[in-house]
Enzyme design. Sequence first.
Site, PDB file in Angstrom:
ATOM      1  N   PRO A   1       0.793  -1.241   0.000  1.00 52.91           N
ATOM      2  CA  PRO A   1       0.000   0.000   0.000  1.00 52.91           C
ATOM      3  C   PRO A   1       0.819   1.282   0.000  1.00 52.91           C
ATOM      4  O   PRO A   1       0.778   2.069   0.950  1.00 52.91           O
ATOM      5  CB  PRO A   1      -0.810  -0.132   1.293  1.00 52.91           C
ATOM      6  CG  PRO A   1       0.084  -0.906   2.207  1.00 52.91           C
ATOM      7  CD  PRO A   1       0.821  -1.890   1.319  1.00 52.91           C
ATOM      8  N   CYS A   2       1.537   1.541  -1.092  1.00 54.58           N
ATOM      9  CA  CYS A   2       2.276   2.790  -1.196  1.00 54.58           C
ATOM     10  C   CYS A   2       1.340   3.993  -1.247  1.00 54.58           C
ATOM     11  O   CYS A   2       1.763   5.126  -1.005  1.00 54.58           O
ATOM     12  CB  CYS A   2       3.207   2.761  -2.403  1.00 54.58           C
ATOM     13  SG  CYS A   2       2.391   2.491  -3.990  1.00 54.58           S
ATOM     14  N   HIS A   3       0.053   3.747  -1.528  1.00 55.80           N
ATOM     15  CA  HIS A   3      -0.917   4.846  -1.552  1.00 55.80           C
ATOM     16  C   HIS A   3      -1.164   5.409  -0.155  1.00 55.80           C
ATOM     17  O   HIS A   3      -1.738   6.495  -0.025  1.00 55.80           O
ATOM     18  CB  HIS A   3      -2.240   4.374  -2.164  1.00 55.80           C
ATOM     19  CG  HIS A   3      -2.859   3.211  -1.458  1.00 55.80           C
ATOM     20  ND1 HIS A   3      -2.548   1.902  -1.763  1.00 55.80           N
ATOM     21  CD2 HIS A   3      -3.763   3.148  -0.435  1.00 55.80           C
ATOM     22  CE1 HIS A   3      -3.237   1.086  -0.982  1.00 55.80           C
ATOM     23  NE2 HIS A   3      -3.973   1.812  -0.168  1.00 55.80           N
TER      24      HIS A   3
END
Length: 292
Positions: free
Chosen positions: A245-247
């Site tokens: 989850p780089c978001h």
Amino acid sequence: MNAQELSHYEQIARAIEYIKANFKAQPDLNTIAEQANMSPFHFQRLFKEWAGVSPKKFIQYLSLEHAKGLLRQQVNLLDTAYETGLSGPSRLHDLFIQIEGMTPGEYKNGGESLQINYSFAQTPFGEVIVASTPKGICYMHFAGNSDTALNDLQKLFPNARYQHMADQHQQQALNLFTQDWSQLQKVKLHLKGTAFQLKVWEALLKIPMGSLVTYAGICSHIENHKAARAVGSAIGSNPVAFLIPCHRVIRGTGSMGGYLWGLTRKTAIIGWESALVLGDEDIAVVADVAKP
């Protein structure tokens, strides 16, 4: 997702772009619905089906002040996010994700010994290409164009053998988009990256759903406070969209920062996850905390 549902996502995406640019004015339902070329009634129903909350409440999730409020609650430390403890079977936090780096030989020879299965699937945020080896998911990107997406995958593993086939690893990963968390099984990742990149990606996997952390927070977790530029590069090289989850990483100022697959999609994913994690009663509390 059929063509009509994909069109609905694109309409909702246009509305989100408008909200991002005008959230300070708190636009009403009629104004936002015009951006999606829908009647207010139809737009309200479709938006709630897609996001789980009304457009009015969704605005609160997408405001920069909301992001700052989350950061203040977490004292900008990734470890604080770990201690949040999103309990219950309906939380992504309960999903155990195993990560394994490819061997130096696999890395060096461009995947010469690898058999890679790939397929395309529709998600609430557009089409993805997802690929896997017998060990786990090696690639998942949002695909604007199927041919281009496959070509990008093949550039990453130029010597691998490819087969257009959906397998169990892919199906388990795609279950993350269904909201049927009780049916999730262990998801494994088989990634190509340097030791430093793998370390950063492992840190990203530990950010609970519904939480946001800063780039500095990631540096703190990997105990390398001077590696901000390298951390940003590793995050930008994330080969597995959404699952890693780089978001959930934003700037220390509270702004969203960058995202390989577009800021509209990043904003939509953050709002969608918040809608799943937070109940209506929590929204007003978060909004109050976020006020300057």
